[in-house]
Design an enzyme around this catalytic site. Sequence first.
Site, PDB file in Angstrom:
ATOM      1  N   HIS A 145       0.823  -1.233   0.000  1.00 46.62           N
ATOM      2  CA  HIS A 145       0.000   0.000   0.000  1.00 46.62           C
ATOM      3  C   HIS A 145       0.851   1.275   0.000  1.00 46.62           C
ATOM      4  O   HIS A 145       1.993   1.277   0.473  1.00 46.62           O
ATOM      5  CB  HIS A 145      -0.911  -0.003   1.244  1.00 46.62           C
ATOM      6  N   HIS A 154      11.695  -1.082 -13.530  1.00 45.47           N
ATOM      7  CA  HIS A 154      11.447  -2.520 -13.679  1.00 45.47           C
ATOM      8  C   HIS A 154      11.516  -3.155 -12.295  1.00 45.47           C
ATOM      9  O   HIS A 154      12.588  -3.183 -11.668  1.00 45.47           O
ATOM     10  CB  HIS A 154      12.484  -3.152 -14.610  1.00 45.47           C
TER      11      HIS A 154
END
Length: 213
Positions: A145, A154
């Site tokens: 979160h 990446h």
Amino acid sequence: MTTDKEKIIILGGGGHAKVLIEIIRSGGIFEIAGILDARFEKGLKISGVPVIGKDDLLPGIFERDRIINACIGVGSTRDNSLRRALYEKVKQIGFSVPSLVHPKAVVSASCRISEGTQLMASSVVQPCSFIGENTIINTGAIIDHDCNVGRHVHICPGAVLSGECLVGEGSFIGTGATIVNGIKIGKNVTIGAGSVVVNDIADDSVVKGVPAR
Ligand code: JB2
């Protein structure tokens, strides 16, 4: 057989492209018009998709063939600059770069996913997180979160970002790396596979190990 699906062109015909071809097919929204990749002979099929030429075809594909969607099918191993360059090239021509989300990715309704982002199978993006343009959240990677992941990043397979982490643009988080809660990682940073990051990391750093140094 004509379909009313929108067409999409894929840049790159390697392993990353094969993963994306499956995601595109599972979504059922786009018909893949072909692959651009100088490495392969025109006409060769990769996962059933024909190689139609090299990147110099892109302007004609957009202008003449009216194909307006592109997919950056080139992955990255440490350096994301080629992905960035290809993304900027197709955007400059006018292409849209749809975000591609595997049907078995778990994506919170309250997170924000930007153009060109690619979420692979079993990836997780939790509430209130933000993912920037042209970023890969690879197979099984977890973004918990309130994270902020920049563009052209990446996050490799199995990497884990705990809550409230920040990853600057262009950074590369290696396979299976773990970033503990609240860590700030700068721009263009490389985190080695399997590392455990317990301190903030400055721009342009290359770190690895447990704890990462
Ligand atoms: O400028 C380019 C270009 N540069 C390389 N334009 C286009 N259209 N294609 C380009 N390529 C092509 O991308 C190469 O000719 C090659 O065929 C392909 C890259 O394939 P490769 O199998 O080397 O890696 P990949 O990029 O598909 O996947 C890498 O990144 C993934 C995230 C690998 O490291 C994978 O293992 C990894 N999962």
